[in-house]
Write a protein that holds these residues in place. Sequence first.
Motif, PDB file in Angstrom:
ATOM      1  N   THR A 268       0.764  -1.073   0.308  1.00 15.36           N
ATOM      2  CA  THR A 268       0.139   0.187   0.180  1.00 15.36           C
ATOM      3  C   THR A 268       1.085   1.260   0.024  1.00 15.36           C
ATOM      4  O   THR A 268       0.433   2.036   0.059  1.00 15.36           O
ATOM      5  CB  THR A 268      -1.132  -0.220   0.548  1.00 15.36           C
ATOM      6  OG1 THR A 268      -0.329   0.140   1.842  1.00 15.36           O
ATOM      7  CG2 THR A 268      -2.165  -1.112   1.017  1.00 15.36           C
ATOM      8  N   SER A 269       2.026   1.299   0.709  1.00 21.97           N
ATOM      9  CA  SER A 269       2.948   2.422   0.353  1.00 21.97           C
ATOM     10  C   SER A 269       3.311   2.531  -0.659  1.00 21.97           C
ATOM     11  O   SER A 269       3.570   3.484  -1.167  1.00 21.97           O
ATOM     12  CB  SER A 269       3.890   1.627   1.682  1.00 21.97           C
ATOM     13  OG  SER A 269       3.451   1.899   2.649  1.00 21.97           O
ATOM     14  N   VAL A 270       3.715   1.379  -1.172  1.00 18.60           N
ATOM     15  CA  VAL A 270       4.121   1.521  -3.034  1.00 18.60           C
ATOM     16  C   VAL A 270       3.090   2.267  -3.692  1.00 18.60           C
ATOM     17  O   VAL A 270       3.418   3.360  -4.442  1.00 18.60           O
ATOM     18  CB  VAL A 270       4.436  -0.129  -3.404  1.00 18.60           C
ATOM     19  CG1 VAL A 270       4.299   0.712  -5.250  1.00 18.60           C
ATOM     20  CG2 VAL A 270       5.589  -0.189  -2.908  1.00 18.60           C
ATOM     21  N   LEU A 271       2.110   1.814  -3.485  1.00 18.35           N
ATOM     22  CA  LEU A 271       0.776   3.020  -4.259  1.00 18.35           C
ATOM     23  C   LEU A 271       0.644   4.194  -3.781  1.00 18.35           C
ATOM     24  O   LEU A 271       0.308   5.542  -4.908  1.00 18.35           O
ATOM     25  CB  LEU A 271      -0.693   2.195  -4.368  1.00 18.35           C
ATOM     26  CG  LEU A 271      -0.258   0.983  -4.129  1.00 18.35           C
ATOM     27  CD1 LEU A 271      -2.238  -0.003  -3.919  1.00 18.35           C
ATOM     28  CD2 LEU A 271      -0.598   0.799  -5.674  1.00 18.35           C
ATOM     29  N   GLY A 272       0.608   4.564  -2.739  1.00 17.97           N
ATOM     30  CA  GLY A 272       0.836   5.861  -2.052  1.00 17.97           C
ATOM     31  C   GLY A 272       2.270   6.485  -3.089  1.00 17.97           C
ATOM     32  O   GLY A 272       1.731   7.514  -3.041  1.00 17.97           O
ATOM     33  N   ASN A 273       3.149   6.228  -2.557  1.00 17.56           N
ATOM     34  CA  ASN A 273       4.352   6.504  -3.425  1.00 17.56           C
ATOM     35  C   ASN A 273       4.301   7.320  -4.619  1.00 17.56           C
ATOM     36  O   ASN A 273       4.328   8.307  -5.398  1.00 17.56           O
ATOM     37  CB  ASN A 273       5.390   6.074  -2.727  1.00 17.56           C
ATOM     38  CG  ASN A 273       6.096   5.922  -1.526  1.00 17.56           C
ATOM     39  OD1 ASN A 273       5.878   7.263  -0.477  1.00 17.56           O
ATOM     40  ND2 ASN A 273       6.352   5.164  -0.965  1.00 17.56           N
ATOM     41  N   TYR A 274       3.510   6.413  -5.677  1.00 20.81           N
ATOM     42  CA  TYR A 274       3.227   5.999  -6.702  1.00 20.81           C
ATOM     43  C   TYR A 274       2.673   7.747  -6.729  1.00 20.81           C
ATOM     44  O   TYR A 274       2.761   8.541  -7.509  1.00 20.81           O
ATOM     45  CB  TYR A 274       2.248   5.273  -7.637  1.00 20.81           C
ATOM     46  CG  TYR A 274       1.443   5.324  -8.970  1.00 20.81           C
ATOM     47  CD1 TYR A 274       2.280   5.490  -9.629  1.00 20.81           C
ATOM     48  CD2 TYR A 274       0.602   6.050  -8.625  1.00 20.81           C
ATOM     49  CE1 TYR A 274       1.876   6.101 -10.944  1.00 20.81           C
ATOM     50  CE2 TYR A 274       0.019   6.708 -10.241  1.00 20.81           C
ATOM     51  CZ  TYR A 274       0.487   6.520 -11.086  1.00 20.81           C
ATOM     52  OH  TYR A 274       0.197   7.028 -12.200  1.00 20.81           O
ATOM     53  N   TYR A 275       1.140   7.663  -5.795  1.00 22.13           N
ATOM     54  CA  TYR A 275      -0.075   8.808  -6.048  1.00 22.13           C
ATOM     55  C   TYR A 275       0.813   9.857  -6.061  1.00 22.13           C
ATOM     56  O   TYR A 275       0.774  11.417  -6.724  1.00 22.13           O
ATOM     57  CB  TYR A 275      -1.003   8.598  -5.239  1.00 22.13           C
ATOM     58  CG  TYR A 275      -1.883  10.468  -5.560  1.00 22.13           C
ATOM     59  CD1 TYR A 275      -2.582  10.132  -6.498  1.00 22.13           C
ATOM     60  CD2 TYR A 275      -2.515  10.840  -4.619  1.00 22.13           C
ATOM     61  CE1 TYR A 275      -3.588  11.387  -6.850  1.00 22.13           C
ATOM     62  CE2 TYR A 275      -2.741  11.766  -5.135  1.00 22.13           C
ATOM     63  CZ  TYR A 275      -3.096  12.366  -5.934  1.00 22.13           C
ATOM     64  OH  TYR A 275      -4.409  13.178  -5.651  1.00 22.13           O
ATOM     65  N   TYR A 276       1.952  10.042  -4.830  1.00 20.59           N
ATOM     66  CA  TYR A 276       2.620  11.597  -5.040  1.00 20.59           C
ATOM     67  C   TYR A 276       3.254  12.297  -5.973  1.00 20.59           C
ATOM     68  O   TYR A 276       2.662  13.396  -6.791  1.00 20.59           O
ATOM     69  CB  TYR A 276       3.728  11.293  -3.527  1.00 20.59           C
ATOM     70  CG  TYR A 276       2.846  10.837  -2.429  1.00 20.59           C
ATOM     71  CD1 TYR A 276       1.385  11.430  -1.964  1.00 20.59           C
ATOM     72  CD2 TYR A 276       3.645  10.442  -1.425  1.00 20.59           C
ATOM     73  CE1 TYR A 276       1.219  11.210  -0.829  1.00 20.59           C
ATOM     74  CE2 TYR A 276       3.032  10.820   0.177  1.00 20.59           C
ATOM     75  CZ  TYR A 276       1.575  11.132   0.353  1.00 20.59           C
ATOM     76  OH  TYR A 276       1.098  10.579   1.273  1.00 20.59           O
ATOM     77  N   GLY A 277       3.825  10.665  -6.791  1.00 25.18           N
ATOM     78  CA  GLY A 277       4.876  11.219  -7.559  1.00 25.18           C
ATOM     79  C   GLY A 277       4.120  11.206  -8.531  1.00 25.18           C
ATOM     80  O   GLY A 277       4.464  12.884  -9.622  1.00 25.18           O
ATOM     81  N   GLU A 278       2.312  10.660  -8.698  1.00 25.20           N
ATOM     82  CA  GLU A 278       2.129  11.584 -10.256  1.00 25.20           C
ATOM     83  C   GLU A 278       1.825  12.392 -10.119  1.00 25.20           C
ATOM     84  O   GLU A 278       1.235  13.390 -10.881  1.00 25.20           O
ATOM     85  CB  GLU A 278       0.809  10.501 -10.193  1.00 25.20           C
ATOM     86  CG  GLU A 278      -0.345  10.550 -11.259  1.00 25.20           C
ATOM     87  CD  GLU A 278      -0.929  10.082 -11.082  1.00 25.20           C
ATOM     88  OE1 GLU A 278      -2.710  10.511 -10.643  1.00 25.20           O
ATOM     89  OE2 GLU A 278      -1.387   8.877 -11.692  1.00 25.20           O
ATOM     90  N   SER A 279       1.049  13.390  -9.011  1.00 26.96           N
ATOM     91  CA  SER A 279       0.529  14.983  -8.600  1.00 26.96           C
ATOM     92  C   SER A 279       1.963  15.555  -8.887  1.00 26.96           C
ATOM     93  O   SER A 279       1.135  16.594  -9.448  1.00 26.96           O
ATOM     94  CB  SER A 279       0.379  14.971  -7.446  1.00 26.96           C
ATOM     95  OG  SER A 279      -0.453  16.165  -7.019  1.00 26.96           O
ATOM     96  N   ASN A 280       2.583  15.417  -9.188  1.00 28.37           N
ATOM     97  CA  ASN A 280       3.787  16.367  -9.132  1.00 28.37           C
ATOM     98  C   ASN A 280       4.727  15.897  -9.935  1.00 28.37           C
ATOM     99  O   ASN A 280       4.758  17.488 -10.753  1.00 28.37           O
ATOM    100  CB  ASN A 280       4.970  16.331  -8.045  1.00 28.37           C
ATOM    101  CG  ASN A 280       4.723  16.509  -6.679  1.00 28.37           C
ATOM    102  OD1 ASN A 280       5.017  17.894  -6.239  1.00 28.37           O
ATOM    103  ND2 ASN A 280       3.972  15.904  -5.738  1.00 28.37           N
ATOM    104  N   ILE A 281       4.094  15.275 -10.844  1.00 28.99           N
ATOM    105  CA  ILE A 281       3.990  14.903 -12.288  1.00 28.99           C
ATOM    106  C   ILE A 281       3.632  15.573 -13.509  1.00 28.99           C
ATOM    107  O   ILE A 281       3.494  16.410 -14.007  1.00 28.99           O
ATOM    108  CB  ILE A 281       4.658  13.460 -13.332  1.00 28.99           C
ATOM    109  CG1 ILE A 281       6.005  13.058 -12.768  1.00 28.99           C
ATOM    110  CG2 ILE A 281       4.075  13.340 -14.509  1.00 28.99           C
ATOM    111  CD1 ILE A 281       7.293  13.177 -13.149  1.00 28.99           C
TER     112      ILE A 281
END
Length: 498
Positions: free
Chosen positions: A379-392
């Motif tokens: 689940t941390s992998v998923l949260g980390n992905y979303y953080y990156g997507e928002s900034n991309i």
Amino acid sequence: MLLAEATTGVDQLTDAIGVFNDDYFWLWLIIPLLAIVSLYITIRTGGVQFRMLPEMFRVIRSKPEIAPDGKKAVSSLQAFMISAAARIGTGNIIGVSIAISLGGPGAVFWMWAMALVVCGASFVESTLAQLYKVRDPAGYRGGPAYYIEKGLGQRWLAVVFAVVLIITFPMVFNAVQSNTISGALANSADQVGMQAGDSMLFAAAVGVVIVVLTGLVIFGGVRRIANTAQALIPFFAGLYVLIGLMLMVINWREIPVMFTTIFEHAFGFQEFAGAALGAVVIQGVRRGMFSNEAGLGSAPNAAASASVTHPAKQGLVQTLGVYLDTLVICSITAFIILLGQQEFNGELQSDLTQFALTAQLGPWALHLMTLIVLLVAFTSVLGNYYYGESNIEYLSANERVLFVYKCVFLVATFLGALGEISLIWTLADTTMGTMAMVNLIAIAPLTVIACRLLKDYNDQRRQGLDPVFTRDRLPDVRGIECWEPKAPSESAEARSRS
């Protein structure tokens, strides 16, 4: 020969970065900055993290609006779960193990102490993320990059933050998560005689499986991430708390001794005499930040995605997440380790929790702990992905760029399963500190706006209303893209949804 030289080179690099982190970067810059800004926010908001605790539980039940694509936007609870997916991860289990192994039991006290103070920073950064969020087809997105540009007018600093976050969460922190999954599975495999601990093939196979499962979720968008997190987090968090409580019941006679040990090592003469108090504080604060993320600038990316009627609502909800993370989940990990009477030799040990459970409950507990680690890390992998997507998406609206990001993210996930844990954790400390420094510098001057939002929220609550914010309530504040004034009928509907 070449392999030995490469290993020596990695060890030397790890040691050099570690010395920089411990003796300079964290000791003299990040920890003082975090403490000063958090204390300022706590005083300026009147201790919002303490006096409004009951309100945090009330607002988490707010219902979302309909997004532009015709589906329900991300709810306050789902945004909380996205941030919890990143918060409640290896920082709670592996991070606490490392903090205690390097800093001793006293590091636990400093985790608690800083969590209570930095909760205020969590409120401010998440409230600002809501105020300066922007629309997208699935609802909203935002975060520090957005409020740095729109609130401070510093586009260059916003870009710096976005780039550092992308390096920190989707790349370095994500490697930590997949590395933890690989290590936990190897421990379980070794316990049943498979001898997978030193097998690169085993680690590669684990990496491939993680990549496939992660790809199935992240290509489904933010709603699939939110739904997955909402389904998994209550299960594994509840299971983990039950295990910790069971161990506390079994070892109830040792509980007073455990708390005495924590406080003695946090302030004890042994730490002063050995010049080790700094290490205790650094490990407690650093692992606490890795776990609860308060002041780090990561959780606001999730907070901005929520559909709520007032920015302060999500600020309160995200503050509650810090309590859940540090005072509940991290404490359970510390209790498991300390009640298991593990020995700490000052060297990095990431698997103390697994071995403490095994010593207390038998070999089967190792596999149970492996399951929990798998869930929290995934689940941390998923949260980390979303953080990156928002900034991309902040840096570029090009769909191809987002697709490339997803591919690079999956590659980093795979490589993390093969990596060397000491170097990965050391790099995580450096990038996390850099990210926190930029965010803290940004939220300090913007705290005054968060305080005005908090006052507006409380004024409406005193009138018996469910608070609704529109940007005309702060007419002098520029850069607010959403929060348009609504017709009376729309405002009444929003209040009824809440």
